[in-house]
Design a protein around this motif. Structure first.
Motif, short mmCIF file in Angstrom:
data_model
loop_
_atom_site.label_atom_id
_atom_site.label_comp_id
_atom_site.label_asym_id
_atom_site.label_seq_id
_atom_site.Cartn_x
_atom_site.Cartn_y
_atom_site.Cartn_z
N LEU A 1 0.83 -1.21 0.00
CA LEU A 1 0.00 0.00 0.00
C LEU A 1 0.87 1.26 0.00
O LEU A 1 0.61 2.20 -0.75
CB LEU A 1 -0.95 0.00 1.20
CG LEU A 1 -1.85 1.23 1.33
CD1 LEU A 1 -2.74 1.39 0.11
CD2 LEU A 1 -2.69 1.11 2.60
N ALA A 2 1.91 1.26 0.80
CA ALA A 2 2.81 2.43 0.85
C ALA A 2 3.46 2.67 -0.51
O ALA A 2 3.56 3.82 -0.95
CB ALA A 2 3.88 2.21 1.92
N LEU A 3 3.87 1.61 -1.17
CA LEU A 3 4.50 1.76 -2.48
C LEU A 3 3.49 2.21 -3.53
O LEU A 3 3.79 3.06 -4.37
CB LEU A 3 5.14 0.44 -2.90
CG LEU A 3 6.01 0.46 -4.15
CD1 LEU A 3 7.10 1.52 -4.06
CD2 LEU A 3 6.60 -0.91 -4.40
N GLN B 1 1.65 9.23 -6.17
CA GLN B 1 2.11 10.60 -5.89
C GLN B 1 3.06 11.07 -6.99
O GLN B 1 2.96 12.20 -7.46
CB GLN B 1 2.79 10.66 -4.52
CG GLN B 1 3.30 12.04 -4.15
CD GLN B 1 2.18 13.05 -3.91
OE1 GLN B 1 1.08 12.68 -3.52
NE2 GLN B 1 2.47 14.30 -4.16
N LEU B 2 3.97 10.18 -7.42
CA LEU B 2 4.86 10.53 -8.52
C LEU B 2 4.09 10.80 -9.80
O LEU B 2 4.38 11.75 -10.53
CB LEU B 2 5.86 9.39 -8.77
CG LEU B 2 7.02 9.28 -7.79
CD1 LEU B 2 7.82 8.02 -8.09
CD2 LEU B 2 7.91 10.50 -7.86
N ALA B 3 3.08 9.98 -10.08
CA ALA B 3 2.26 10.17 -11.27
C ALA B 3 1.50 11.49 -11.20
O ALA B 3 1.37 12.20 -12.20
CB ALA B 3 1.29 9.00 -11.44
N TRP C 1 -3.92 9.86 -4.86
CA TRP C 1 -4.41 8.59 -4.33
C TRP C 1 -5.84 8.73 -3.84
O TRP C 1 -6.69 7.88 -4.12
CB TRP C 1 -3.48 8.11 -3.20
CG TRP C 1 -3.90 6.81 -2.61
CD1 TRP C 1 -4.58 6.62 -1.44
CD2 TRP C 1 -3.69 5.50 -3.16
NE1 TRP C 1 -4.80 5.28 -1.23
CE2 TRP C 1 -4.26 4.58 -2.28
CE3 TRP C 1 -3.08 5.03 -4.32
CZ2 TRP C 1 -4.23 3.21 -2.50
CZ3 TRP C 1 -3.04 3.66 -4.54
CH2 TRP C 1 -3.62 2.78 -3.64
N ASP C 2 -6.11 9.80 -3.13
CA ASP C 2 -7.46 10.00 -2.58
C ASP C 2 -8.51 10.25 -3.66
O ASP C 2 -9.69 10.02 -3.44
CB ASP C 2 -7.47 11.16 -1.59
CG ASP C 2 -6.69 10.83 -0.32
OD1 ASP C 2 -6.60 9.63 0.04
OD2 ASP C 2 -6.17 11.76 0.30
N GLU C 3 -8.08 10.72 -4.82
CA GLU C 3 -9.00 10.98 -5.93
C GLU C 3 -9.30 9.73 -6.77
O GLU C 3 -10.24 9.73 -7.56
CB GLU C 3 -8.45 12.09 -6.83
CG GLU C 3 -8.40 13.43 -6.16
CD GLU C 3 -7.65 14.48 -6.95
OE1 GLU C 3 -7.92 15.67 -6.73
OE2 GLU C 3 -6.78 14.12 -7.79
N LEU C 4 -8.51 8.69 -6.58
CA LEU C 4 -8.76 7.44 -7.30
C LEU C 4 -10.02 6.77 -6.76
O LEU C 4 -10.35 6.91 -5.58
CB LEU C 4 -7.58 6.47 -7.15
CG LEU C 4 -6.25 6.88 -7.76
CD1 LEU C 4 -5.20 5.83 -7.44
CD2 LEU C 4 -6.36 7.08 -9.26
N THR C 5 -10.67 6.00 -7.61
CA THR C 5 -11.81 5.21 -7.15
C THR C 5 -11.28 4.02 -6.36
O THR C 5 -10.09 3.67 -6.44
CB THR C 5 -12.64 4.69 -8.33
OG1 THR C 5 -11.83 3.76 -9.09
CG2 THR C 5 -13.13 5.82 -9.23
#
Length: 72
Positions: free
Chosen positions: A14-16, A22-24, A33-37
């Motif tokens: 999960l951390a990775l 974040q890089l993307a 990450w929070d905006e992903l479904t």
């Protein structure tokens, strides 16, 4: 030595996955990450696990170090 079998639920995975997203986001203005479904987050975990296993298998990260620093 047998290759590591890291489960998808491992917190290191999960951390990775979060760090990769974040890089993307920073490099290509992809969603955070929070905006992903939920489905997109779930779908990113196998790749993150494979990256982690590959790094260990390539000797870039000693498996003993990973276990010590990031206990499963």
């Amino acid at each position: 030595m047998p290759l590591p079998q890291i489960p998808l639920g491992d917190p290191r995975v999960l951390a990775l996955a979060k760090a990769r997203q974040q890089l993307a986001q920073e490099g290509a203005l992809c969603p955070t990450w929070d905006e992903l479904t939920d489905k997109e987050r779930e779908d990113s975990l196998p790749d993150a696990r494979n990256y982690l296993e590959s790094a260990i298998n390539a000797g870039l990260i000693p498996s003993s170090w990973v276990s010590l620093v990031f206990p499963a």
